[in-house]
Write an enzyme that holds these catalytic residues in place. Structure first.
Site, PDB file in Angstrom:
ATOM      1  N   CYS A 279       6.434  -0.618   7.276  1.00 24.23           N
ATOM      2  CA  CYS A 279       6.047   0.792   6.587  1.00 24.23           C
ATOM      3  C   CYS A 279       7.096   1.242   5.764  1.00 24.23           C
ATOM      4  O   CYS A 279       8.131   1.292   6.337  1.00 24.23           O
ATOM      5  CB  CYS A 279       5.712   1.721   7.588  1.00 24.23           C
ATOM      6  SG  CYS A 279       5.092   3.383   6.636  1.00 24.23           S
ATOM      7  N   LEU A 280       6.725   1.579   4.479  1.00 26.24           N
ATOM      8  CA  LEU A 280       7.827   2.270   3.427  1.00 26.24           C
ATOM      9  C   LEU A 280       8.564   3.193   4.056  1.00 26.24           C
ATOM     10  O   LEU A 280       9.678   3.572   3.855  1.00 26.24           O
ATOM     11  CB  LEU A 280       7.286   2.421   2.105  1.00 26.24           C
ATOM     12  CG  LEU A 280       6.652   1.035   1.364  1.00 26.24           C
ATOM     13  CD1 LEU A 280       6.080   1.509   0.020  1.00 26.24           C
ATOM     14  CD2 LEU A 280       7.817   0.255   1.316  1.00 26.24           C
TER      15      LEU A 280
ATOM     16  N   GLN B 205       2.796   9.926   2.018  1.00 26.63           N
ATOM     17  CA  GLN B 205       4.109   9.258   1.940  1.00 26.63           C
ATOM     18  C   GLN B 205       5.120   9.908   0.782  1.00 26.63           C
ATOM     19  O   GLN B 205       6.183   9.773   0.800  1.00 26.63           O
ATOM     20  CB  GLN B 205       4.365   7.704   1.864  1.00 26.63           C
ATOM     21  CG  GLN B 205       3.730   7.089   3.079  1.00 26.63           C
ATOM     22  CD  GLN B 205       3.517   5.662   3.081  1.00 26.63           C
ATOM     23  OE1 GLN B 205       2.575   5.088   2.324  1.00 26.63           O
ATOM     24  NE2 GLN B 205       4.608   4.770   3.511  1.00 26.63           N
TER      25      GLN B 205
ATOM     26  N   HIS C  51      -1.879   7.192   7.994  1.00 27.25           N
ATOM     27  CA  HIS C  51      -1.092   8.144   7.192  1.00 27.25           C
ATOM     28  C   HIS C  51      -1.599   9.389   6.821  1.00 27.25           C
ATOM     29  O   HIS C  51      -1.224  10.496   6.846  1.00 27.25           O
ATOM     30  CB  HIS C  51      -0.303   7.346   5.834  1.00 27.25           C
ATOM     31  CG  HIS C  51       0.809   6.576   5.897  1.00 27.25           C
ATOM     32  ND1 HIS C  51       1.907   7.058   6.524  1.00 27.25           N
ATOM     33  CD2 HIS C  51       1.018   5.271   5.573  1.00 27.25           C
ATOM     34  CE1 HIS C  51       2.642   6.066   6.668  1.00 27.25           C
ATOM     35  NE2 HIS C  51       1.986   4.874   5.987  1.00 27.25           N
TER      36      HIS C  51
ATOM     37  N   HIS D 108      -3.923   1.145   8.280  1.00 27.55           N
ATOM     38  CA  HIS D 108      -2.619   1.699   8.077  1.00 27.55           C
ATOM     39  C   HIS D 108      -2.399   2.842   7.105  1.00 27.55           C
ATOM     40  O   HIS D 108      -1.933   3.835   7.584  1.00 27.55           O
ATOM     41  CB  HIS D 108      -1.474   0.605   7.726  1.00 27.55           C
ATOM     42  CG  HIS D 108      -0.160   1.131   7.692  1.00 27.55           C
ATOM     43  ND1 HIS D 108       0.873   0.548   8.220  1.00 27.55           N
ATOM     44  CD2 HIS D 108       0.365   1.739   6.612  1.00 27.55           C
ATOM     45  CE1 HIS D 108       2.069   0.903   7.943  1.00 27.55           C
ATOM     46  NE2 HIS D 108       1.718   1.718   6.819  1.00 27.55           N
ATOM     47  N   GLU D 109      -3.096   2.708   5.963  1.00 26.90           N
ATOM     48  CA  GLU D 109      -2.936   3.874   4.945  1.00 26.90           C
ATOM     49  C   GLU D 109      -3.822   5.039   5.334  1.00 26.90           C
ATOM     50  O   GLU D 109      -3.184   6.342   5.280  1.00 26.90           O
ATOM     51  CB  GLU D 109      -3.317   3.233   3.722  1.00 26.90           C
ATOM     52  CG  GLU D 109      -2.590   2.263   3.154  1.00 26.90           C
ATOM     53  CD  GLU D 109      -1.079   2.198   2.993  1.00 26.90           C
ATOM     54  OE1 GLU D 109      -0.757   3.396   3.273  1.00 26.90           O
ATOM     55  OE2 GLU D 109      -0.579   1.307   2.855  1.00 26.90           O
TER      56      GLU D 109
ATOM     57  N   GLY E 215       0.750  -1.205   0.096  1.00 27.35           N
ATOM     58  CA  GLY E 215       0.010   0.094   0.017  1.00 27.35           C
ATOM     59  C   GLY E 215       0.563   1.267   0.047  1.00 27.35           C
ATOM     60  O   GLY E 215       2.012   1.146   0.356  1.00 27.35           O
TER      61      GLY E 215
END
Ligand code: GNR
Ligand code: NI
Length: 168
Positions: free
Chosen positions: A92-93, A51, A138, A134-135, A46
């Site tokens: 997480c990226l 991000q 963000h 999670h997204e 995702g």
């Protein structure tokens, strides 16, 4: 298409609250394509616009095995369908190299707009439910490390700051 740079914790821009998308134009389509390309290149499941330093309520997900089922969610909202929590080892990226267990509601209903601005609903369980929550975090300036102890979060912050200094 282009691969976008992904912000890393503790970058303060990851703390911004994203604004709803109101214009569905060519520029939005290019952003969606670039976010998908960026997510696939980084091997993530995702990616939220926050991000890549775009503070709009937009995210892309692909939880398929074959990496061939992209999904786009614009102005997403979630309703919790079950109080039961499920635990996942989250990564997480924007927090590269760290994985920690987080508990979240295991079943949710998502209401969102697609790339054309049409509303749709989707029920999600398991990894998709975890990923979408999670997204959406963000988009609200929140990271999975915020669910950990202060000690763990500070350790992760210190290690990443050290990495950033090395590569600067
Ligand atoms: O690639 C990702 N994997 C992942 C694993 C468990 C829970 C959440 C995620 S999302 C993450 C990509 C990312 O950082 N999205 O914001
Ligand atoms: Ni993330």
């Amino acid at each position: 298409m282009s691969i976008l740079q992904i912000l890393e914790f503790p970058d303060p821009r990851l703390r911004k609250i994203a604004e709803p998308v109101t214009i569905f134009d060519e520029k939005l389509e290019v952003l969606i394509e670039d976010m998908l390309e960026t997510m696939y290149a980084a091997e993530g499941i995702g990616l939220a616009a926050t991000q890549v330093n775009v503070h709009k309520r937009l995210l892309v997900i692909d939880v398929s095995e074959n990496r061939d089922a992209p999904q786009v969610f614009i102005n997403p909202e979630v309703d919790i369908l079950e109080d039961e929590l499920s635990e996942y080892d989250e990564g997480c990226l924007s927090v590269p190299g760290f994985y920690e267990t987080v508990s979240r509601p295991c079943a949710v209903k998502i209401t969102a707009l697609d790339a054309r601005g049409e509303e749709f609903e989707q029920e999600a369980e398991d990894i998709l439910a975890t990923c979408i929550q999670h997204e959406i975090d963000h988009l609200n300036g929140k990271l999975f490390v915020d669910y950990l102890s202060t000690l763990k979060r500070q350790r992760i912050r210190a290690k990443l700051e050290k990495e950033h200094k090395k590569s600067a």
